[in-house]
Design a protein around this motif. Structure first.
Motif, PDB file in Angstrom:
ATOM      1  N   UNK A 134       0.821  -1.216   0.000  1.00 12.59           N
ATOM      2  CA  UNK A 134       0.000   0.000   0.000  1.00 12.59           C
ATOM      3  C   UNK A 134       0.851   1.262   0.000  1.00 12.59           C
ATOM      4  N   UNK A 135       2.088   1.113   0.472  1.00 10.85           N
ATOM      5  CA  UNK A 135       2.969   2.286   0.520  1.00 10.85           C
ATOM      6  C   UNK A 135       3.927   2.354  -0.662  1.00 10.85           C
ATOM      7  N   UNK A 136       3.649   1.574  -1.678  1.00 13.81           N
ATOM      8  CA  UNK A 136       4.405   1.735  -2.920  1.00 13.81           C
ATOM      9  C   UNK A 136       5.405   0.646  -3.252  1.00 13.81           C
ATOM     10  N   UNK A 137       5.453  -0.406  -2.433  1.00 12.14           N
ATOM     11  CA  UNK A 137       6.369  -1.503  -2.777  1.00 12.14           C
ATOM     12  C   UNK A 137       5.696  -2.338  -3.860  1.00 12.14           C
ATOM     13  N   UNK A 138       6.406  -2.533  -4.949  1.00 12.11           N
ATOM     14  CA  UNK A 138       5.848  -3.264  -6.088  1.00 12.11           C
ATOM     15  C   UNK A 138       5.388  -4.666  -5.676  1.00 12.11           C
ATOM     16  N   UNK A 139       4.257  -5.079  -6.238  1.00  6.34           N
ATOM     17  CA  UNK A 139       3.710  -6.409  -5.928  1.00  6.34           C
ATOM     18  C   UNK A 139       4.682  -7.526  -6.300  1.00  6.34           C
ATOM     19  N   UNK A 140       5.600  -7.223  -7.212  1.00  7.42           N
ATOM     20  CA  UNK A 140       6.584  -8.238  -7.619  1.00  7.42           C
ATOM     21  C   UNK A 140       7.501  -8.651  -6.471  1.00  7.42           C
ATOM     22  N   UNK A 141       7.641  -7.756  -5.470  1.00 10.25           N
ATOM     23  CA  UNK A 141       8.474  -8.087  -4.319  1.00 10.25           C
ATOM     24  C   UNK A 141       7.944  -9.328  -3.595  1.00 10.25           C
ATOM     25  N   UNK A 142       6.612  -9.444  -3.597  1.00 13.50           N
ATOM     26  CA  UNK A 142       5.998 -10.588  -2.944  1.00 13.50           C
ATOM     27  C   UNK A 142       6.470 -11.886  -3.602  1.00 13.50           C
ATOM     28  N   UNK A 143       6.495 -11.839  -4.920  1.00 14.82           N
ATOM     29  CA  UNK A 143       6.972 -12.986  -5.684  1.00 14.82           C
ATOM     30  C   UNK A 143       8.452 -13.261  -5.358  1.00 14.82           C
ATOM     31  N   UNK A 144       9.211 -12.189  -5.261  1.00 13.10           N
ATOM     32  CA  UNK A 144      10.636 -12.330  -4.935  1.00 13.10           C
ATOM     33  C   UNK A 144      10.802 -12.950  -3.546  1.00 13.10           C
ATOM     34  N   UNK A 145       9.983 -12.514  -2.595  1.00 17.10           N
ATOM     35  CA  UNK A 145      10.067 -13.042  -1.240  1.00 17.10           C
ATOM     36  C   UNK A 145       9.646 -14.514  -1.196  1.00 17.10           C
ATOM     37  N   UNK A 146       8.741 -14.883  -2.105  1.00 21.11           N
ATOM     38  CA  UNK A 146       8.374 -16.289  -2.248  1.00 21.11           C
ATOM     39  C   UNK A 146       9.564 -17.094  -2.735  1.00 21.11           C
ATOM     40  N   UNK A 147      10.235 -16.553  -3.740  1.00 24.84           N
ATOM     41  CA  UNK A 147      11.302 -17.318  -4.378  1.00 24.84           C
ATOM     42  C   UNK A 147      12.520 -17.489  -3.468  1.00 24.84           C
ATOM     43  N   UNK A 148      12.723 -16.578  -2.539  1.00 29.21           N
ATOM     44  CA  UNK A 148      13.828 -16.780  -1.587  1.00 29.21           C
ATOM     45  C   UNK A 148      13.311 -17.424  -0.292  1.00 29.21           C
ATOM     46  N   UNK A 149      12.086 -17.873  -0.353  1.00 29.95           N
ATOM     47  CA  UNK A 149      11.446 -18.630   0.732  1.00 29.95           C
ATOM     48  C   UNK A 149      11.374 -17.849   2.042  1.00 29.95           C
ATOM     49  N   UNK A 150      11.098 -16.554   1.901  1.00 31.39           N
ATOM     50  CA  UNK A 150      10.814 -15.731   3.073  1.00 31.39           C
ATOM     51  C   UNK A 150       9.361 -15.943   3.486  1.00 31.39           C
ATOM     52  N   UNK A 151       8.506 -16.178   2.490  1.00 31.15           N
ATOM     53  CA  UNK A 151       7.079 -16.381   2.745  1.00 31.15           C
ATOM     54  C   UNK A 151       6.604 -17.592   1.938  1.00 31.15           C
TER      55      UNK A 151
END
Ligand SMILES: [Zn+2]
Length: 204
Positions: free
Chosen positions: A134-151
């Motif tokens: 909501x504060x401007x972090x691109x939704x793609x970061x979520x995918x990135x966090x998935x791929x490094x197994x943060x989430x």
């Protein structure tokens, strides 16, 4: 203030050595690869260089201008705006990357989780990520966090050593941490600084 740490750069006369960490003069050698048979062939286009540190005498290997050994030479430095505690873990991860990529990755997951909760101001990591979106972090970061197994289902607890982790995972985590600092701390700060200088922004 600018960081005085100088990353290794191709044909650089001096930088902070990725082995001993000291700013030192570097010697450079171009390696010519020759066939040891009688044919005298050589490998076309292969540009292999070696640098050696004047201080510790350890060497680094470069291919086409990119450092390939030691791995820590490839890891970025933390951005200046990175909060202190997170920066400390980031630097610690850099210092152990060559000896143990898995330990470095565990430290980086811990640093990244701290950064996300520092910025997101929520308890849960997923809530924090929503908040940051909501504060401007691109939704793609979520995918990135998935791929490094943060989430996600494959998530690894911060600080936990995972046998599947390698240098590539560590390098992604270094860059991802810097990218989040840049997007959510540095860029908003710079925009504020610019806006303050605009004539229309003067206090009424
Ligand atoms: Zn050295």
């Amino acid at each position: 203030m600018k960081s005085e740490y100088v990353l290794p750069w191709f044909k650089g006369e001096g930088y902070h050595c990725p082995h001993c960490g000291v700013f030192a003069h570097q010697h450079w050698y171009d390696v010519t690869l020759e066939d040891d048979s009688e044919k005298g062939t050589s490998i076309a286009g292969a540009v292999l260089s070696v640098s050696t540190c004047e201080k510790c005498s350890n060497f680094a290997l470069w291919i086409d201008g990119n450092i390939i050994y030691p791995v820590s030479g490839k890891a970025p430095l933390p951005l200046e705006d990175m909060p202190g505690e997170i920066k400390k873990e980031f630097l610690e991860a850099r210092s152990i990357l060559d000896a143990s990529p898995r330990s470095a990755t565990a430290l980086l997951r811990s640093a990244l989780e701290k950064l996300i909760s520092h910025l997101g101001e929520k308890e849960d990591v997923i809530d924090n990520i929503e908040n940051l979106k909501n504060r401007g972090l691109d939704a793609k970061f979520q995918q990135a966090l998935h791929s490094v197994r943060m989430i996600g289902e494959e998530a690894v607890n911060p600080g936990q050593i995972d046998p599947g982790d390698d240098e590539d995972t560590a390098l992604i985590l270094f860059n991802l941490t810097n990218l989040i600092v840049d997007t959510l701390i540095t860029q908003p700060r710079m925009v504020d600084e610019i806006l303050e200088k605009l004539p229309g922004s003067k206090k009424k």
